[in-house]
Design an enzyme around this catalytic site. Sequence first.
Site, short mmCIF file in Angstrom:
data_model
loop_
_atom_site.label_atom_id
_atom_site.label_comp_id
_atom_site.label_asym_id
_atom_site.label_seq_id
_atom_site.Cartn_x
_atom_site.Cartn_y
_atom_site.Cartn_z
N ASP A 132 -5.68 -0.17 -0.10
CA ASP A 132 -6.00 1.23 0.14
C ASP A 132 -7.52 1.37 0.22
O ASP A 132 -8.26 0.62 -0.43
CB ASP A 132 -5.48 2.11 -0.98
CG ASP A 132 -4.01 2.43 -0.85
OD1 ASP A 132 -3.54 2.56 0.29
OD2 ASP A 132 -3.33 2.54 -1.88
N ARG A 182 -4.16 -0.04 8.62
CA ARG A 182 -3.52 1.27 8.47
C ARG A 182 -4.57 2.34 8.74
O ARG A 182 -5.58 2.44 8.02
CB ARG A 182 -2.97 1.43 7.05
CG ARG A 182 -2.41 2.84 6.77
CD ARG A 182 -2.26 3.11 5.29
NE ARG A 182 -1.29 2.22 4.69
CZ ARG A 182 -1.37 1.78 3.43
NH1 ARG A 182 -2.39 2.10 2.67
NH2 ARG A 182 -0.44 0.97 2.96
#
Length: 305
Positions: A132, A182
């Site tokens: 992340d 992502r």
Amino acid sequence: MLGQLLLATSRSALVRRSVTGFPLTRKVVDRFVAGEAAGQARDTVERLSDMKLAVTVDHLGEETLDAGAAAATAKAYVTLLEELRPLDLRDRAEVSVKLSAVGQRLDEAMALAHAREICAAAAAGGSSVTLDMEDHTTVDSTLRILRALREDHPSTGVAIQAYLLRSEDDCRELAGEGSRVRLVKGAYREPASVAHQSKAAVDRAYVRCLRILMAGKGYPMVATHDDRLIAVTELLADRFGRAIGDYEYQMLYGIRTDRQQALAGAGHTVRVYVPYGDDWYGYFMRRLAERPANVAFFLRALGGK
């Protein structure tokens, strides 16, 4: 304005105590968080898999300044991956890791060591890890750790936040063969010196970053609930000759479940971001900040409706 206020309160200790201590809050949190224990996360993963959805699981927590807590988070991921292994989902079930939860703000080498431990546990089950991305101060460190991890675990992915002014350049660097990226809009409160501020500017930046990734040789992971951006994704996939399976969609657990199932039914890989754990406050507040509909859901639940 409401979104900015919610992002500000996501780091407020006073508001945290008030919100987490309110009994009805749990009713709302359960919509977005798959329980507090690894077994509950496993059950959620199995249920989503039965619905033909892929998953990425996040053990909630961030910004630890305690080495023991960082080690405990790494251990929690290893335990989770051991729970998932009998399901034999392989790359249909990966994990997402916030490096600040495994010691990044204490010592980058510590975070790298813990991330390597998690990557090894994922690889043992045929799965992988996506890092992340957090606030802008962590980007360079996160990308350094990514490069180190990819030496032994080349499938390690990373999130890039389109609202950061630097992200188009980062996408160009990360658009190479096999690179899993992502693309998200961004969910932290950032100054105008480093990030686009208006929704329209962020949307345009997202499309520019998406075009770079779709034109590249990597594997784009398109994290959006926005139908307009889904339509743009399909246009870009056609333009650059990408077939279904050459990219995927990612959506949050509990949000737009009907859209998730429709895309999966059309043959797309749809990966649901599934958070679990007891340190849910920061994640929960950012979800409220992202969509007014989430705030309305929260208020209705508090009113007992």
